[in-house]
Design a protein around this motif. Structure first.
Motif, PDB file in Angstrom:
ATOM      1  N   UNK A  89       0.831  -1.215   0.000  1.00  0.00           N
ATOM      2  CA  UNK A  89       0.000   0.000   0.000  1.00  0.00           C
ATOM      3  C   UNK A  89       0.858   1.254   0.000  1.00  0.00           C
ATOM      4  N   UNK A  90       1.939   1.248   0.785  1.00  0.00           N
ATOM      5  CA  UNK A  90       2.823   2.413   0.796  1.00  0.00           C
ATOM      6  C   UNK A  90       3.525   2.577  -0.549  1.00  0.00           C
ATOM      7  N   UNK A  91       3.979   1.467  -1.118  1.00  0.00           N
ATOM      8  CA  UNK A  91       4.611   1.553  -2.439  1.00  0.00           C
ATOM      9  C   UNK A  91       3.641   2.124  -3.471  1.00  0.00           C
ATOM     10  N   UNK A  92       2.409   1.632  -3.459  1.00  0.00           N
ATOM     11  CA  UNK A  92       1.413   2.134  -4.399  1.00  0.00           C
ATOM     12  C   UNK A  92       1.125   3.604  -4.139  1.00  0.00           C
ATOM     13  N   UNK A  93       1.040   3.992  -2.883  1.00  0.00           N
ATOM     14  CA  UNK A  93       0.773   5.391  -2.558  1.00  0.00           C
ATOM     15  C   UNK A  93       1.895   6.311  -3.014  1.00  0.00           C
ATOM     16  N   UNK A  94       3.155   5.919  -2.716  1.00  0.00           N
ATOM     17  CA  UNK A  94       4.284   6.736  -3.146  1.00  0.00           C
ATOM     18  C   UNK A  94       4.343   6.803  -4.669  1.00  0.00           C
ATOM     19  N   UNK A  95       4.117   5.674  -5.336  1.00  0.00           N
ATOM     20  CA  UNK A  95       4.149   5.661  -6.797  1.00  0.00           C
ATOM     21  C   UNK A  95       3.048   6.524  -7.380  1.00  0.00           C
ATOM     22  N   UNK A  96       1.868   6.461  -6.780  1.00  0.00           N
ATOM     23  CA  UNK A  96       0.762   7.281  -7.273  1.00  0.00           C
ATOM     24  C   UNK A  96       1.070   8.766  -7.111  1.00  0.00           C
ATOM     25  N   UNK A  97       1.620   9.129  -5.955  1.00  0.00           N
ATOM     26  CA  UNK A  97       1.974  10.543  -5.734  1.00  0.00           C
ATOM     27  C   UNK A  97       3.034  10.993  -6.729  1.00  0.00           C
ATOM     28  N   UNK A  98       4.053  10.147  -6.931  1.00  0.00           N
ATOM     29  CA  UNK A  98       5.110  10.500  -7.881  1.00  0.00           C
ATOM     30  C   UNK A  98       4.562  10.614  -9.296  1.00  0.00           C
ATOM     31  N   UNK A  99       3.699   9.659  -9.689  1.00  0.00           N
ATOM     32  CA  UNK A  99       3.146   9.682 -11.041  1.00  0.00           C
ATOM     33  C   UNK A  99       2.263  10.911 -11.253  1.00  0.00           C
ATOM     34  N   UNK A 100       1.407  11.195 -10.269  1.00  0.00           N
ATOM     35  CA  UNK A 100       0.520  12.360 -10.400  1.00  0.00           C
ATOM     36  C   UNK A 100       1.329  13.646 -10.446  1.00  0.00           C
ATOM     37  N   UNK A 101       2.343  13.748  -9.582  1.00  0.00           N
ATOM     38  CA  UNK A 101       3.182  14.959  -9.567  1.00  0.00           C
ATOM     39  C   UNK A 101       3.927  15.117 -10.889  1.00  0.00           C
ATOM     40  N   UNK A 102       4.512  14.012 -11.383  1.00  0.00           N
ATOM     41  CA  UNK A 102       5.226  14.085 -12.660  1.00  0.00           C
ATOM     42  C   UNK A 102       4.284  14.447 -13.798  1.00  0.00           C
ATOM     43  N   UNK A 103       3.071  13.879 -13.779  1.00  0.00           N
ATOM     44  CA  UNK A 103       2.108  14.183 -14.836  1.00  0.00           C
ATOM     45  C   UNK A 103       1.697  15.653 -14.795  1.00  0.00           C
ATOM     46  N   UNK A 104       1.462  16.169 -13.598  1.00  0.00           N
ATOM     47  CA  UNK A 104       1.060  17.580 -13.475  1.00  0.00           C
ATOM     48  C   UNK A 104       2.181  18.499 -13.949  1.00  0.00           C
ATOM     49  N   UNK A 105       3.399  18.224 -13.508  1.00  0.00           N
ATOM     50  CA  UNK A 105       4.525  19.079 -13.894  1.00  0.00           C
ATOM     51  C   UNK A 105       4.775  19.002 -15.401  1.00  0.00           C
ATOM     52  N   UNK A 106       4.729  17.770 -15.942  1.00  0.00           N
ATOM     53  CA  UNK A 106       4.973  17.614 -17.387  1.00  0.00           C
ATOM     54  C   UNK A 106       3.886  18.292 -18.199  1.00  0.00           C
ATOM     55  N   UNK A 107       2.630  18.097 -17.807  1.00  0.00           N
ATOM     56  CA  UNK A 107       1.526  18.710 -18.553  1.00  0.00           C
ATOM     57  C   UNK A 107       1.584  20.229 -18.463  1.00  0.00           C
TER      58      UNK A 107
END
Length: 535
Positions: A50-68
Protein backbone atom coordinates in the motif's frame (compact mmCIF):
# COMPACT_ATOMS: atom_id res chain seq x y z
CA UNK A 1 -19.54 -40.11 39.39
CA UNK A 2 -16.05 -38.83 38.62
CA UNK A 3 -15.66 -37.76 35.03
CA UNK A 4 -12.90 -35.55 33.61
CA UNK A 5 -12.58 -33.85 30.21
CA UNK A 6 -9.44 -34.65 28.19
CA UNK A 7 -6.80 -31.97 28.19
CA UNK A 8 -3.87 -31.36 25.85
CA UNK A 9 -1.17 -34.05 25.96
CA UNK A 10 1.76 -33.17 28.16
CA UNK A 11 4.24 -35.65 26.82
CA UNK A 12 4.78 -38.94 25.14
CA UNK A 13 3.54 -42.29 26.43
CA UNK A 14 4.82 -42.97 29.90
CA UNK A 15 6.23 -39.48 30.47
CA UNK A 16 4.23 -36.64 31.96
CA UNK A 17 6.33 -33.47 32.36
CA UNK A 18 5.48 -30.83 34.91
CA UNK A 19 4.12 -27.43 33.95
CA UNK A 20 7.54 -25.86 34.36
CA UNK A 21 9.21 -28.56 32.27
CA UNK A 22 6.60 -28.16 29.54
CA UNK A 23 7.14 -24.41 29.56
CA UNK A 24 10.90 -24.97 29.25
CA UNK A 25 10.38 -27.21 26.24
CA UNK A 26 8.11 -24.63 24.63
CA UNK A 27 10.66 -21.93 25.40
CA UNK A 28 13.48 -23.90 23.77
CA UNK A 29 11.38 -24.53 20.68
CA UNK A 30 10.47 -20.87 20.49
CA UNK A 31 14.11 -19.82 20.80
CA UNK A 32 15.03 -22.20 18.00
CA UNK A 33 12.31 -20.66 15.87
CA UNK A 34 13.58 -17.21 16.76
CA UNK A 35 17.14 -18.09 15.73
CA UNK A 36 15.98 -19.16 12.27
CA UNK A 37 14.88 -16.93 9.46
CA UNK A 38 11.33 -15.75 9.85
CA UNK A 39 9.57 -16.63 6.66
CA UNK A 40 7.22 -14.01 5.31
CA UNK A 41 4.89 -14.04 2.40
CA UNK A 42 4.30 -10.95 0.31
CA UNK A 43 0.75 -9.86 0.89
CA UNK A 44 -0.77 -7.54 -1.70
CA UNK A 45 -2.95 -6.06 1.03
CA UNK A 46 -0.05 -5.46 3.38
CA UNK A 47 1.34 -2.15 4.51
CA UNK A 48 4.38 -2.23 2.22
CA UNK A 49 2.43 -2.72 -1.04
CA UNK A 50 0.00 0.00 0.00
CA UNK A 51 2.82 2.41 0.80
CA UNK A 52 4.61 1.55 -2.44
CA UNK A 53 1.41 2.13 -4.40
CA UNK A 54 0.77 5.39 -2.56
CA UNK A 55 4.28 6.74 -3.15
CA UNK A 56 4.15 5.66 -6.80
CA UNK A 57 0.76 7.28 -7.27
CA UNK A 58 1.97 10.54 -5.73
CA UNK A 59 5.11 10.50 -7.88
CA UNK A 60 3.15 9.68 -11.04
CA UNK A 61 0.52 12.36 -10.40
CA UNK A 62 3.18 14.96 -9.57
CA UNK A 63 5.23 14.09 -12.66
CA UNK A 64 2.11 14.18 -14.84
CA UNK A 65 1.06 17.58 -13.48
CA UNK A 66 4.52 19.08 -13.89
CA UNK A 67 4.97 17.61 -17.39
CA UNK A 68 1.53 18.71 -18.55
CA UNK A 69 1.92 22.20 -17.10
CA UNK A 70 5.36 22.55 -18.64
CA UNK A 71 4.09 21.27 -21.98
CA UNK A 72 1.21 23.70 -22.23
CA UNK A 73 3.20 26.67 -20.96
CA UNK A 74 6.11 26.06 -23.32
CA UNK A 75 3.78 25.30 -26.22
CA UNK A 76 1.90 28.53 -25.73
CA UNK A 77 5.15 30.44 -25.40
CA UNK A 78 6.64 28.93 -28.56
CA UNK A 79 3.49 29.39 -30.63
CA UNK A 80 3.01 32.91 -29.36
CA UNK A 81 6.58 33.78 -30.29
CA UNK A 82 6.18 32.32 -33.77
CA UNK A 83 2.84 34.10 -34.24
CA UNK A 84 4.31 37.42 -33.16
CA UNK A 85 7.30 37.06 -35.45
CA UNK A 86 5.06 36.00 -38.35
CA UNK A 87 2.76 38.99 -37.79
CA UNK A 88 5.71 41.38 -37.69
CA UNK A 89 7.31 39.78 -40.74
CA UNK A 90 4.10 39.90 -42.79
CA UNK A 91 3.56 43.59 -42.03
CA UNK A 92 7.18 44.31 -42.98
CA UNK A 93 6.87 42.36 -46.25
CA UNK A 94 3.63 44.13 -47.18
CA UNK A 95 5.17 47.51 -46.50
CA UNK A 96 8.28 46.65 -48.51
CA UNK A 97 6.61 44.95 -51.47
CA UNK A 98 3.03 46.11 -51.39
CA UNK A 99 3.36 48.90 -53.91
CA UNK A 100 5.25 46.69 -56.38
CA UNK A 101 2.64 43.98 -55.98
CA UNK A 102 -0.16 46.39 -56.71
CA UNK A 103 1.59 47.58 -59.85
CA UNK A 104 2.30 44.04 -61.08
CA UNK A 105 0.56 43.09 -64.26
CA UNK A 106 1.55 39.44 -64.74
CA UNK A 107 1.62 36.20 -62.85
CA UNK A 108 5.38 35.94 -63.46
CA UNK A 109 5.95 39.19 -61.60
CA UNK A 110 3.68 37.99 -58.78
CA UNK A 111 5.75 34.82 -58.45
CA UNK A 112 8.98 36.82 -58.28
CA UNK A 113 7.55 39.08 -55.58
CA UNK A 114 6.33 36.04 -53.60
CA UNK A 115 9.77 34.41 -53.72
CA UNK A 116 11.41 37.67 -52.62
CA UNK A 117 9.06 38.03 -49.67
CA UNK A 118 9.60 34.36 -48.74
CA UNK A 119 13.39 34.82 -48.67
CA UNK A 120 13.03 37.76 -46.32
CA UNK A 121 10.52 36.11 -43.96
CA UNK A 122 11.74 32.54 -43.98
CA UNK A 123 8.29 31.12 -44.65
CA UNK A 124 6.06 30.38 -47.62
CA UNK A 125 4.24 33.27 -49.26
CA UNK A 126 0.90 32.79 -51.02
CA UNK A 127 -0.45 35.70 -53.12
CA UNK A 128 -4.05 35.87 -54.30
CA UNK A 129 -4.75 38.51 -56.92
CA UNK A 130 -7.30 39.11 -59.63
CA UNK A 131 -4.98 37.17 -61.91
CA UNK A 132 -5.12 34.07 -59.65
CA UNK A 133 -2.94 32.66 -56.90
CA UNK A 134 0.84 32.12 -56.83
CA UNK A 135 3.05 30.71 -54.09
CA UNK A 136 6.73 30.62 -53.34
CA UNK A 137 6.32 26.84 -52.81
CA UNK A 138 4.33 24.83 -55.30
CA UNK A 139 2.95 22.61 -52.54
CA UNK A 140 0.74 25.46 -51.35
CA UNK A 141 -2.31 26.91 -53.04
CA UNK A 142 -5.42 28.92 -52.31
CA UNK A 143 -7.06 25.59 -51.37
CA UNK A 144 -5.12 25.78 -48.09
CA UNK A 145 -7.00 28.96 -47.14
CA UNK A 146 -10.52 28.57 -45.85
CA UNK A 147 -13.22 30.98 -46.91
CA UNK A 148 -13.84 32.06 -43.36
CA UNK A 149 -10.17 32.87 -42.81
CA UNK A 150 -10.01 34.65 -46.18
CA UNK A 151 -13.01 36.82 -45.32
CA UNK A 152 -11.51 37.67 -41.93
CA UNK A 153 -8.23 38.71 -43.59
CA UNK A 154 -9.98 41.37 -45.74
CA UNK A 155 -10.04 43.88 -42.92
CA UNK A 156 -7.13 42.98 -40.67
CA UNK A 157 -4.16 40.75 -40.06
CA UNK A 158 -5.44 37.37 -38.88
CA UNK A 159 -3.70 34.15 -37.82
CA UNK A 160 -4.57 30.46 -37.40
CA UNK A 161 -2.74 27.18 -36.87
CA UNK A 162 -3.22 24.53 -39.50
CA UNK A 163 -1.67 21.17 -40.40
CA UNK A 164 -0.72 20.88 -44.06
CA UNK A 165 0.84 17.69 -45.33
CA UNK A 166 1.33 16.46 -41.78
CA UNK A 167 3.31 19.58 -40.75
CA UNK A 168 1.86 22.23 -38.42
CA UNK A 169 1.93 25.82 -39.70
CA UNK A 170 1.09 29.23 -38.34
CA UNK A 171 -0.89 30.96 -41.12
CA UNK A 172 -0.88 34.76 -41.11
CA UNK A 173 -2.90 36.68 -43.70
CA UNK A 174 -4.05 40.16 -44.68
CA UNK A 175 -5.21 42.24 -47.73
CA UNK A 176 -3.38 45.18 -49.23
CA UNK A 177 -6.01 47.94 -49.54
CA UNK A 178 -9.72 47.06 -49.64
CA UNK A 179 -9.60 45.73 -53.20
CA UNK A 180 -5.91 44.84 -53.42
CA UNK A 181 -4.12 41.53 -53.48
CA UNK A 182 -4.17 39.13 -50.49
CA UNK A 183 -0.92 38.05 -48.86
CA UNK A 184 -0.60 34.89 -46.71
CA UNK A 185 2.48 33.75 -44.80
CA UNK A 186 2.88 30.07 -43.85
CA UNK A 187 5.35 29.72 -40.95
CA UNK A 188 6.37 26.16 -40.12
CA UNK A 189 5.99 24.98 -36.52
CA UNK A 190 7.99 21.79 -37.08
CA UNK A 191 10.93 22.84 -34.92
CA UNK A 192 8.59 23.87 -32.11
CA UNK A 193 6.80 20.51 -32.43
CA UNK A 194 10.15 18.74 -32.11
CA UNK A 195 10.89 20.76 -28.96
CA UNK A 196 7.53 19.77 -27.49
CA UNK A 197 8.07 16.12 -28.42
CA UNK A 198 11.45 16.17 -26.76
CA UNK A 199 9.88 17.82 -23.74
CA UNK A 200 7.30 15.03 -23.51
CA UNK A 201 10.06 12.43 -23.77
CA UNK A 202 11.99 14.14 -21.01
CA UNK A 203 8.79 14.36 -18.94
CA UNK A 204 8.08 10.65 -19.33
CA UNK A 205 11.67 9.77 -18.50
CA UNK A 206 11.55 12.06 -15.48
CA UNK A 207 8.27 10.46 -14.41
CA UNK A 208 9.83 7.01 -14.66
CA UNK A 209 12.81 8.12 -12.60
CA UNK A 210 10.43 9.72 -10.13
CA UNK A 211 8.56 6.42 -9.81
CA UNK A 212 11.80 4.57 -9.21
CA UNK A 213 12.89 7.14 -6.67
CA UNK A 214 9.49 7.03 -4.99
CA UNK A 215 9.74 3.24 -4.83
CA UNK A 216 13.15 3.49 -3.21
CA UNK A 217 11.93 6.07 -0.71
CA UNK A 218 8.88 3.94 0.00
CA UNK A 219 11.05 0.88 0.61
CA UNK A 220 13.24 2.81 3.02
CA UNK A 221 10.23 4.33 4.74
CA UNK A 222 8.43 1.01 5.04
CA UNK A 223 11.57 -0.72 6.24
CA UNK A 224 11.87 1.74 9.11
CA UNK A 225 8.25 1.03 10.01
CA UNK A 226 7.69 -2.60 9.03
CA UNK A 227 10.88 -4.12 10.43
CA UNK A 228 10.06 -3.03 14.02
CA UNK A 229 6.43 -4.08 13.53
CA UNK A 230 7.51 -7.50 12.29
CA UNK A 231 9.84 -7.86 15.25
CA UNK A 232 7.01 -6.98 17.59
CA UNK A 233 4.68 -9.44 15.85
CA UNK A 234 7.30 -12.20 15.92
CA UNK A 235 8.01 -11.55 19.59
CA UNK A 236 4.28 -11.60 20.35
CA UNK A 237 3.95 -14.98 18.64
CA UNK A 238 6.90 -16.34 20.61
CA UNK A 239 5.40 -15.00 23.82
CA UNK A 240 2.11 -16.67 22.96
CA UNK A 241 3.99 -19.94 22.36
CA UNK A 242 5.47 -19.86 25.84
CA UNK A 243 8.84 -18.12 25.45
CA UNK A 244 8.59 -15.73 28.39
CA UNK A 245 12.21 -14.59 27.99
CA UNK A 246 11.61 -12.82 24.68
CA UNK A 247 12.29 -9.08 24.78
CA UNK A 248 12.47 -6.29 22.20
CA UNK A 249 15.33 -3.86 21.71
CA UNK A 250 14.04 -0.35 22.32
CA UNK A 251 15.50 2.33 20.03
CA UNK A 252 14.54 5.97 19.90
CA UNK A 253 11.55 7.72 21.42
CA UNK A 254 8.92 7.34 18.72
CA UNK A 255 5.65 5.40 18.84
CA UNK A 256 7.35 2.13 17.86
CA UNK A 257 9.73 2.51 20.78
CA UNK A 258 6.76 3.12 23.10
CA UNK A 259 5.07 -0.04 21.84
CA UNK A 260 8.29 -2.04 22.26
CA UNK A 261 8.73 -0.70 25.77
CA UNK A 262 5.14 -1.60 26.62
CA UNK A 263 5.62 -5.09 25.18
CA UNK A 264 8.72 -5.65 27.33
CA UNK A 265 6.87 -4.48 30.44
CA UNK A 266 3.97 -6.80 29.61
CA UNK A 267 6.32 -9.74 29.01
CA UNK A 268 8.10 -9.10 32.31
CA UNK A 269 4.80 -8.92 34.19
CA UNK A 270 3.62 -12.12 32.50
CA UNK A 271 6.88 -13.88 33.33
CA UNK A 272 6.56 -12.86 36.98
CA UNK A 273 2.94 -14.04 37.06
CA UNK A 274 3.85 -17.36 35.44
CA UNK A 275 6.73 -17.85 37.88
CA UNK A 276 4.36 -17.22 40.79
CA UNK A 277 1.77 -19.59 39.34
CA UNK A 278 4.38 -22.29 38.79
CA UNK A 279 5.61 -21.87 42.34
CA UNK A 280 2.06 -22.02 43.66
CA UNK A 281 1.30 -25.06 41.48
CA UNK A 282 4.43 -26.85 42.64
CA UNK A 283 3.66 -25.96 46.26
CA UNK A 284 0.10 -27.23 45.95
CA UNK A 285 1.31 -30.49 44.41
CA UNK A 286 3.87 -30.93 47.16
CA UNK A 287 1.23 -30.15 49.75
CA UNK A 288 -1.19 -32.74 48.38
CA UNK A 289 1.55 -35.33 48.05
CA UNK A 290 2.94 -34.64 51.51
CA UNK A 291 -0.46 -34.62 53.20
CA UNK A 292 -1.51 -37.79 51.41
CA UNK A 293 1.73 -39.51 52.33
CA UNK A 294 1.49 -38.42 55.98
CA UNK A 295 -2.10 -39.60 56.20
CA UNK A 296 -1.29 -42.97 54.73
CA UNK A 297 0.44 -44.39 57.83
CA UNK A 298 -2.23 -43.49 60.41
CA UNK A 299 -4.96 -44.55 57.98
CA UNK A 300 -3.33 -47.95 57.65
CA UNK A 301 -3.49 -48.36 61.42
CA UNK A 302 -7.04 -47.03 61.55
CA UNK A 303 -8.11 -49.44 58.82
CA UNK A 304 -6.72 -52.38 60.77
CA UNK A 305 -8.54 -51.26 63.92
CA UNK A 306 -11.83 -50.72 62.09
CA UNK A 307 -11.60 -54.20 60.57
CA UNK A 308 -11.37 -55.57 64.14
CA UNK A 309 -14.33 -53.44 65.19
CA UNK A 310 -16.39 -54.73 62.28
CA UNK A 311 -15.95 -58.28 63.55
CA UNK A 312 -17.44 -57.42 66.95
CA UNK A 313 -20.96 -58.85 67.02
CA UNK A 314 -21.74 -59.16 70.76
CA UNK A 315 -21.91 -55.41 71.41
CA UNK A 316 -25.13 -53.44 71.47
CA UNK A 317 -26.64 -52.42 68.09
CA UNK A 318 -25.64 -48.77 68.49
CA UNK A 319 -22.01 -49.68 68.99
CA UNK A 320 -22.05 -52.09 66.05
CA UNK A 321 -23.65 -49.45 63.79
CA UNK A 322 -21.08 -46.87 64.85
CA UNK A 323 -18.25 -49.34 64.23
CA UNK A 324 -19.50 -50.07 60.72
CA UNK A 325 -19.86 -46.34 60.02
CA UNK A 326 -16.33 -45.62 61.21
CA UNK A 327 -14.98 -48.54 59.16
CA UNK A 328 -16.72 -47.38 56.01
CA UNK A 329 -15.60 -43.78 56.40
CA UNK A 330 -12.05 -44.86 57.17
CA UNK A 331 -11.96 -46.98 54.01
CA UNK A 332 -13.41 -44.10 52.03
CA UNK A 333 -10.75 -41.76 53.38
CA UNK A 334 -8.04 -44.31 52.60
CA UNK A 335 -9.26 -44.57 49.01
CA UNK A 336 -9.27 -40.79 48.69
CA UNK A 337 -5.70 -40.60 50.00
CA UNK A 338 -4.58 -43.27 47.55
CA UNK A 339 -6.28 -41.42 44.69
CA UNK A 340 -4.68 -38.11 45.69
CA UNK A 341 -1.26 -39.72 45.83
CA UNK A 342 -1.76 -41.16 42.33
CA UNK A 343 -2.92 -37.77 40.98
CA UNK A 344 0.10 -36.09 42.56
CA UNK A 345 2.37 -38.59 40.77
CA UNK A 346 0.73 -37.76 37.47
CA UNK A 347 1.23 -34.03 38.08
CA UNK A 348 4.81 -34.44 39.26
CA UNK A 349 5.74 -36.66 36.31
CA UNK A 350 6.88 -39.54 38.53
CA UNK A 351 4.21 -42.00 37.44
CA UNK A 352 6.04 -44.74 35.52
CA UNK A 353 4.77 -47.77 33.65
CA UNK A 354 5.53 -51.49 33.91
CA UNK A 355 5.05 -52.78 30.37
CA UNK A 356 4.34 -56.51 29.85
CA UNK A 357 2.78 -58.73 27.21
CA UNK A 358 -0.70 -59.52 28.52
CA UNK A 359 -3.65 -61.41 27.08
CA UNK A 360 -6.21 -58.61 27.34
CA UNK A 361 -9.37 -60.80 27.57
CA UNK A 362 -7.83 -62.69 30.51
CA UNK A 363 -7.03 -59.38 32.21
CA UNK A 364 -10.62 -58.23 31.74
CA UNK A 365 -12.02 -61.49 33.14
CA UNK A 366 -9.72 -61.26 36.16
CA UNK A 367 -10.69 -57.63 36.74
CA UNK A 368 -14.41 -58.45 36.71
CA UNK A 369 -14.00 -61.63 38.77
CA UNK A 370 -11.95 -59.90 41.46
CA UNK A 371 -14.71 -57.35 42.02
CA UNK A 372 -17.62 -59.75 41.68
CA UNK A 373 -18.92 -58.29 38.41
CA UNK A 374 -18.67 -61.36 36.22
CA UNK A 375 -22.43 -61.95 36.16
CA UNK A 376 -23.24 -58.26 35.73
CA UNK A 377 -21.20 -57.55 32.60
CA UNK A 378 -21.59 -59.06 29.15
CA UNK A 379 -18.11 -59.38 27.64
CA UNK A 380 -17.52 -59.70 23.92
CA UNK A 381 -13.79 -60.01 23.26
CA UNK A 382 -11.61 -62.01 20.86
CA UNK A 383 -9.33 -64.53 22.53
CA UNK A 384 -6.45 -64.49 22.64
CA UNK A 385 -5.57 -60.82 22.16
CA UNK A 386 -1.96 -60.21 23.25
CA UNK A 387 -1.21 -56.59 24.06
CA UNK A 388 1.82 -54.77 25.39
CA UNK A 389 0.46 -52.80 28.35
CA UNK A 390 0.83 -52.06 32.05
CA UNK A 391 -1.54 -54.66 33.46
CA UNK A 392 -2.06 -52.91 36.79
CA UNK A 393 -2.92 -49.56 35.23
CA UNK A 394 -5.14 -51.13 32.59
CA UNK A 395 -6.94 -52.98 35.40
CA UNK A 396 -7.61 -49.62 37.05
CA UNK A 397 -8.97 -48.15 33.82
CA UNK A 398 -11.31 -51.06 33.10
CA UNK A 399 -12.47 -51.25 36.71
CA UNK A 400 -13.32 -47.54 36.78
CA UNK A 401 -15.23 -47.65 33.49
CA UNK A 402 -17.22 -50.74 34.43
CA UNK A 403 -17.75 -49.56 38.01
CA UNK A 404 -19.15 -46.23 36.80
CA UNK A 405 -21.43 -48.02 34.33
CA UNK A 406 -22.80 -50.32 37.05
CA UNK A 407 -23.18 -47.65 39.68
CA UNK A 408 -24.41 -44.66 37.68
CA UNK A 409 -25.81 -46.35 34.59
CA UNK A 410 -27.78 -49.54 34.69
CA UNK A 411 -27.59 -53.24 33.95
CA UNK A 412 -26.96 -54.95 31.69
CA UNK A 413 -23.50 -53.52 31.01
CA UNK A 414 -21.79 -54.59 27.79
CA UNK A 415 -18.00 -54.59 27.43
CA UNK A 416 -16.78 -54.98 23.84
CA UNK A 417 -13.14 -55.38 22.77
CA UNK A 418 -12.18 -54.74 19.14
CA UNK A 419 -8.81 -55.40 17.53
CA UNK A 420 -8.36 -52.38 15.23
CA UNK A 421 -4.95 -53.19 13.74
CA UNK A 422 -2.28 -51.33 15.72
CA UNK A 423 -4.94 -50.12 18.16
CA UNK A 424 -7.25 -51.82 20.62
CA UNK A 425 -10.71 -50.37 21.27
CA UNK A 426 -12.67 -51.15 24.44
CA UNK A 427 -16.26 -49.95 24.75
CA UNK A 428 -18.28 -50.05 27.98
CA UNK A 429 -22.00 -49.40 27.42
CA UNK A 430 -24.68 -49.29 30.10
CA UNK A 431 -28.48 -49.24 29.96
CA UNK A 432 -29.06 -46.25 32.19
CA UNK A 433 -30.43 -42.78 31.49
CA UNK A 434 -27.15 -41.57 29.99
CA UNK A 435 -24.94 -38.63 30.89
CA UNK A 436 -26.54 -35.17 31.19
CA UNK A 437 -25.60 -32.92 28.27
CA UNK A 438 -24.11 -30.28 30.55
CA UNK A 439 -21.94 -32.94 32.23
CA UNK A 440 -20.37 -34.40 29.07
CA UNK A 441 -17.72 -31.64 28.64
CA UNK A 442 -16.63 -32.16 32.28
CA UNK A 443 -17.01 -35.89 32.55
CA UNK A 444 -13.28 -36.46 33.13
CA UNK A 445 -12.70 -33.44 35.40
CA UNK A 446 -11.19 -34.09 38.77
CA UNK A 447 -13.71 -34.13 41.64
CA UNK A 448 -16.54 -33.57 39.15
CA UNK A 449 -19.85 -35.28 39.95
CA UNK A 450 -22.67 -35.14 37.45
CA UNK A 451 -25.22 -35.54 40.23
CA UNK A 452 -24.75 -32.41 42.33
CA UNK A 453 -26.87 -33.95 45.06
CA UNK A 454 -24.20 -36.61 45.65
CA UNK A 455 -22.10 -34.39 47.86
CA UNK A 456 -21.48 -37.25 50.26
CA UNK A 457 -21.24 -40.19 47.89
CA UNK A 458 -18.88 -43.14 48.26
CA UNK A 459 -16.76 -42.04 45.32
CA UNK A 460 -14.05 -39.41 45.53
CA UNK A 461 -14.70 -37.94 42.08
CA UNK A 462 -11.21 -38.95 40.91
CA UNK A 463 -11.83 -42.38 39.38
CA UNK A 464 -12.37 -41.35 35.77
CA UNK A 465 -9.65 -38.74 36.07
CA UNK A 466 -7.17 -41.43 37.08
CA UNK A 467 -8.49 -43.75 34.36
CA UNK A 468 -8.03 -41.02 31.76
CA UNK A 469 -4.44 -40.34 32.88
CA UNK A 470 -3.61 -44.05 32.84
CA UNK A 471 -5.06 -44.38 29.34
CA UNK A 472 -3.04 -41.44 28.14
CA UNK A 473 0.13 -42.91 29.62
CA UNK A 474 -0.50 -45.84 27.25
CA UNK A 475 -0.69 -43.37 24.36
CA UNK A 476 -4.47 -43.75 24.23
CA UNK A 477 -7.58 -41.78 25.07
CA UNK A 478 -11.01 -42.17 26.62
CA UNK A 479 -14.17 -40.53 25.33
CA UNK A 480 -17.77 -40.55 26.50
CA UNK A 481 -21.07 -40.18 24.66
CA UNK A 482 -24.74 -41.08 24.93
CA UNK A 483 -26.31 -43.74 22.75
CA UNK A 484 -29.42 -42.79 20.74
CA UNK A 485 -31.27 -45.79 22.19
CA UNK A 486 -30.30 -44.75 25.73
CA UNK A 487 -27.38 -45.28 28.04
CA UNK A 488 -23.80 -44.00 28.11
CA UNK A 489 -20.83 -45.39 26.19
CA UNK A 490 -17.23 -44.98 27.31
CA UNK A 491 -14.65 -45.75 24.60
CA UNK A 492 -11.01 -46.55 25.42
CA UNK A 493 -8.62 -46.58 22.48
CA UNK A 494 -4.90 -47.31 22.91
CA UNK A 495 -1.99 -48.82 20.93
CA UNK A 496 -1.58 -52.54 21.30
CA UNK A 497 2.17 -52.01 21.77
CA UNK A 498 2.44 -49.35 24.46
CA UNK A 499 5.81 -47.84 25.41
CA UNK A 500 6.91 -47.32 28.99
CA UNK A 501 9.27 -48.47 31.71
CA UNK A 502 10.40 -52.05 31.17
CA UNK A 503 9.37 -54.61 33.77
CA UNK A 504 12.96 -55.16 34.88
CA UNK A 505 13.41 -51.44 35.43
CA UNK A 506 10.08 -50.97 37.17
CA UNK A 507 10.94 -53.65 39.73
CA UNK A 508 13.71 -51.48 41.08
CA UNK A 509 11.53 -48.39 41.54
CA UNK A 510 10.56 -47.21 44.99
CA UNK A 511 7.11 -48.65 45.81
CA UNK A 512 5.78 -45.32 47.02
CA UNK A 513 6.80 -43.24 44.02
CA UNK A 514 7.73 -45.65 41.24
CA UNK A 515 5.80 -47.84 38.93
CA UNK A 516 2.86 -45.53 39.25
CA UNK A 517 2.20 -46.30 42.92
CA UNK A 518 -1.11 -47.66 44.17
CA UNK A 519 -3.78 -46.27 41.97
CA UNK A 520 -7.14 -46.45 43.59
CA UNK A 521 -9.06 -48.21 46.30
CA UNK A 522 -8.22 -51.02 48.66
CA UNK A 523 -9.98 -53.75 46.67
CA UNK A 524 -7.42 -56.39 45.80
CA UNK A 525 -6.63 -56.46 42.09
CA UNK A 526 -5.83 -59.50 39.98
CA UNK A 527 -2.08 -58.88 39.99
CA UNK A 528 -1.37 -58.67 43.70
CA UNK A 529 -1.48 -54.89 44.23
CA UNK A 530 -4.17 -52.68 45.69
CA UNK A 531 -6.44 -51.80 42.78
CA UNK A 532 -10.00 -50.74 42.49
CA UNK A 533 -12.67 -48.31 41.53
CA UNK A 534 -12.80 -44.72 42.70
CA UNK A 535 -15.98 -43.25 41.25
Amino acid sequence: MSRKSPGPPRGGPGTYPTVAAAADVVGRDARRRRSGAHRRRLRLTGLRPRLLFGFAAVAAITAAIITAASYFLIRDALVSRVATNAHTQLIADVQANGAQLQQSGSAQTDTTIAETMAKNGGGVILLITTRGSVASDSRFSNQDITKTFQVAAHDQVVQERKIIGGTPYEVTGTRINPNGPEVYLFTSLESEQAILTELMTIGLASGGLALIGAGGVALLATRNVLVPIRRIGHAARMLGQGDLDVRLEVKGTDEIADVSRTFNETAEALARSMAELRAMDAASRRFVADVSHELRTPLTAMTAVTEVLEDVEDADPTTVSAAHLIANETKRLARLVEDLMEISRFDAGTAAMRIEYINLPELIEATLATRGWTNKVIVNAPSPLPTKIDARRMDVVIANLVGNALKHGGEPVALTVTDDGPFVVIQVADSGPGIPADALPHIFDRFYKADKARGRSEGSGLGLAIAFENARMHGGEISARNRPEGGAVFTLRFPSNAQGVLASEADAVDPDHGAGGDAGTTDSGPYGRTQGVSV
